[in-house]
Design an enzyme around this catalytic site. Sequence first.
Site, PDB file in Angstrom:
ATOM      1  N   ARG A  82      -8.003   2.922  -2.224  1.00 31.56           N
ATOM      2  CA  ARG A  82      -6.804   2.750  -2.339  1.00 31.56           C
ATOM      3  C   ARG A  82      -6.104   1.558  -2.039  1.00 31.56           C
ATOM      4  O   ARG A  82      -5.012   1.454  -1.664  1.00 31.56           O
ATOM      5  CB  ARG A  82      -6.553   4.301  -1.318  1.00 31.56           C
ATOM      6  CG  ARG A  82      -6.347   4.894  -2.393  1.00 31.56           C
ATOM      7  CD  ARG A  82      -7.063   6.275  -1.748  1.00 31.56           C
ATOM      8  NE  ARG A  82      -5.296   7.148  -1.099  1.00 31.56           N
ATOM      9  CZ  ARG A  82      -5.185   8.042  -0.061  1.00 31.56           C
ATOM     10  NH1 ARG A  82      -5.664   8.571   0.915  1.00 31.56           N
ATOM     11  NH2 ARG A  82      -4.010   8.085   0.436  1.00 31.56           N
ATOM     12  N   ARG A 101       4.707   1.353  -6.165  1.00 30.18           N
ATOM     13  CA  ARG A 101       4.105   0.675  -5.641  1.00 30.18           C
ATOM     14  C   ARG A 101       4.188  -0.343  -6.616  1.00 30.18           C
ATOM     15  O   ARG A 101       3.190  -1.103  -6.150  1.00 30.18           O
ATOM     16  CB  ARG A 101       3.076   1.848  -6.001  1.00 30.18           C
ATOM     17  CG  ARG A 101       2.526   2.259  -4.113  1.00 30.18           C
ATOM     18  CD  ARG A 101       1.961   3.619  -4.725  1.00 30.18           C
ATOM     19  NE  ARG A 101       0.964   4.151  -3.943  1.00 30.18           N
ATOM     20  CZ  ARG A 101       1.138   5.424  -3.459  1.00 30.18           C
ATOM     21  NH1 ARG A 101       2.258   5.944  -3.013  1.00 30.18           N
ATOM     22  NH2 ARG A 101       0.478   5.374  -2.597  1.00 30.18           N
ATOM     23  N   LYS A 108       4.504   6.544   6.106  1.00 25.62           N
ATOM     24  CA  LYS A 108       5.228   7.127   5.044  1.00 25.62           C
ATOM     25  C   LYS A 108       6.188   8.287   4.407  1.00 25.62           C
ATOM     26  O   LYS A 108       6.923   8.891   5.258  1.00 25.62           O
ATOM     27  CB  LYS A 108       5.515   6.483   4.187  1.00 25.62           C
ATOM     28  CG  LYS A 108       4.723   4.757   3.759  1.00 25.62           C
ATOM     29  CD  LYS A 108       4.773   4.386   2.306  1.00 25.62           C
ATOM     30  CE  LYS A 108       3.821   4.975   1.897  1.00 25.62           C
ATOM     31  NZ  LYS A 108       2.243   4.778   1.877  1.00 25.62           N
ATOM     32  N   ARG A 122      -7.169  12.316   9.508  1.00 25.41           N
ATOM     33  CA  ARG A 122      -5.915  13.398   8.506  1.00 25.41           C
ATOM     34  C   ARG A 122      -6.326  14.964   8.545  1.00 25.41           C
ATOM     35  O   ARG A 122      -7.626  14.745   7.647  1.00 25.41           O
ATOM     36  CB  ARG A 122      -4.891  12.247   7.543  1.00 25.41           C
ATOM     37  CG  ARG A 122      -4.238  13.376   7.266  1.00 25.41           C
ATOM     38  CD  ARG A 122      -2.837  12.328   6.371  1.00 25.41           C
ATOM     39  NE  ARG A 122      -3.329  11.618   4.866  1.00 25.41           N
ATOM     40  CZ  ARG A 122      -2.731  10.843   4.354  1.00 25.41           C
ATOM     41  NH1 ARG A 122      -1.031  10.732   4.746  1.00 25.41           N
ATOM     42  NH2 ARG A 122      -3.044   9.703   3.482  1.00 25.41           N
ATOM     43  N   ARG A 149      -7.366  15.543   2.643  1.00 24.72           N
ATOM     44  CA  ARG A 149      -7.247  15.558   1.044  1.00 24.72           C
ATOM     45  C   ARG A 149      -8.723  14.909   0.520  1.00 24.72           C
ATOM     46  O   ARG A 149      -8.867  14.435   0.694  1.00 24.72           O
ATOM     47  CB  ARG A 149      -6.249  13.908   0.949  1.00 24.72           C
ATOM     48  CG  ARG A 149      -4.404  14.853   0.746  1.00 24.72           C
ATOM     49  CD  ARG A 149      -3.875  13.911   1.846  1.00 24.72           C
ATOM     50  NE  ARG A 149      -3.863  12.568   0.552  1.00 24.72           N
ATOM     51  CZ  ARG A 149      -2.560  12.441   0.699  1.00 24.72           C
ATOM     52  NH1 ARG A 149      -1.213  12.210   1.443  1.00 24.72           N
ATOM     53  NH2 ARG A 149      -2.915  10.733  -0.318  1.00 24.72           N
TER      54      ARG A 149
HETATM   55  P1  AMP Z   1       0.051   9.066  -1.197  1.00 23.13           P
HETATM   56  O1  AMP Z   1       0.585  10.428  -1.268  1.00 23.13           O
HETATM   57  O2  AMP Z   1       1.432   8.396  -1.815  1.00 23.13           O
HETATM   58  O3  AMP Z   1      -0.593   8.648  -1.125  1.00 23.13           O
HETATM   59  O4  AMP Z   1      -0.612   9.200  -2.730  1.00 23.13           O
HETATM   60  C1  AMP Z   1      -1.025   9.548  -3.816  1.00 23.13           C
HETATM   61  C2  AMP Z   1      -1.853   9.081  -4.346  1.00 23.13           C
HETATM   62  O5  AMP Z   1      -0.989   9.802  -5.766  1.00 23.13           O
HETATM   63  C3  AMP Z   1      -1.879   7.907  -5.114  1.00 23.13           C
HETATM   64  O6  AMP Z   1      -3.516   7.132  -4.588  1.00 23.13           O
HETATM   65  C4  AMP Z   1      -2.069   7.977  -6.118  1.00 23.13           C
HETATM   66  O7  AMP Z   1      -3.343   7.825  -7.163  1.00 23.13           O
HETATM   67  C5  AMP Z   1      -0.482   8.384  -7.153  1.00 23.13           C
HETATM   68  N1  AMP Z   1       0.757   8.156  -6.667  1.00 23.13           N
HETATM   69  C6  AMP Z   1       1.410   8.072  -5.356  1.00 23.13           C
HETATM   70  N2  AMP Z   1       3.097   7.414  -5.863  1.00 23.13           N
HETATM   71  C7  AMP Z   1       2.261   6.516  -6.899  1.00 23.13           C
HETATM   72  C8  AMP Z   1       3.237   5.307  -7.464  1.00 23.13           C
HETATM   73  N3  AMP Z   1       4.760   5.565  -6.953  1.00 23.13           N
HETATM   74  N4  AMP Z   1       2.141   5.440  -8.582  1.00 23.13           N
HETATM   75  C9  AMP Z   1       0.810   4.860  -9.003  1.00 23.13           C
HETATM   76  N5  AMP Z   1       0.303   6.059  -8.525  1.00 23.13           N
HETATM   77  C10 AMP Z   1       1.210   6.879  -7.171  1.00 23.13           C
END
Ligand code: AMP
Length: 232
Positions: A171, A88, A9, A127, A160
């Site tokens: 996740r 989400r 994404k 990654r 990360r």
């Molecule tokens: P991402 O980079 O989108 O994979 O987000 C990294 C982490 O941030 C996720 O694993 C969650 O812990 C947190 N996070 C990001 N966006 C959301 C969301 N919309 N709702 C809940 N947690 C989020």
Amino acid sequence: LLGPPGVGKGTQAEKLAPELGTCHLSTGDVFRQGQIVPDGQRSPALDTALGAMRRGELVSDDIVIDMVRERAGCLRCRGGFLLDGFPRTVAQAEALDSLLEEQGTHLDAAVYYTVPRQTLIERLSGRRTCPSCNAVFHIASRPPRLPGICDDCSGRLVQRADDCPESISVRLAAYDQNTTPLIDYYRKTNRLLVVEADGPTDTICMRTLALLAEYKVDYHDNGDRNARPATF
Ligand code: AMP
């Protein structure tokens, strides 16, 4: 943009936003930027969010929704907006629809990226990211020219914290439980566009743009202009 962790994404958002002329808001990026706030200077909400993120869990709806609300200006951007990693959960999607209504705008489409589960695990575990400029590499499919060094800014690449094996499984489970119901939410409201996301990133980007263009044509064909102005 919807889809499981590791589906790409973030990469697609970086490519699509300039093509579409939209602004781009990634809730994950906002939380990661919070990591550089020194200990003791973080708000309790940010500390709670960072703890959840490290464990691979979702941050609570209240914290995420407040954070997006604080950035509502992005939703009123003239060229439109592209949200990556938000919503989400169904509660977040409902809150987003209300927030958009308050802002006098709406969500045209939810692009749902899909790939096989094994591909996701390989992508996430290999990654590597650059904390300085956010560039993303992969040890097998997109290795940097010099191992461990960013091609773009020479920063030192890191894995990360939430890409470690324990967090990856948390996740993916959080995704299955909380985010999958969103697919139905957007399908029922006729806003879901499904994109097969296995293959070169440029191909996936072109596929997305083509589908968005087709969607716009369909909408015009339906003549339903008042309900959903085309903004692509
Ligand atoms: P991402 O980079 O989108 O994979 O987000 C990294 C982490 O941030 C996720 O694993 C969650 O812990 C947190 N996070 C990001 N966006 C959301 C969301 N919309 N709702 C809940 N947690 C989020």
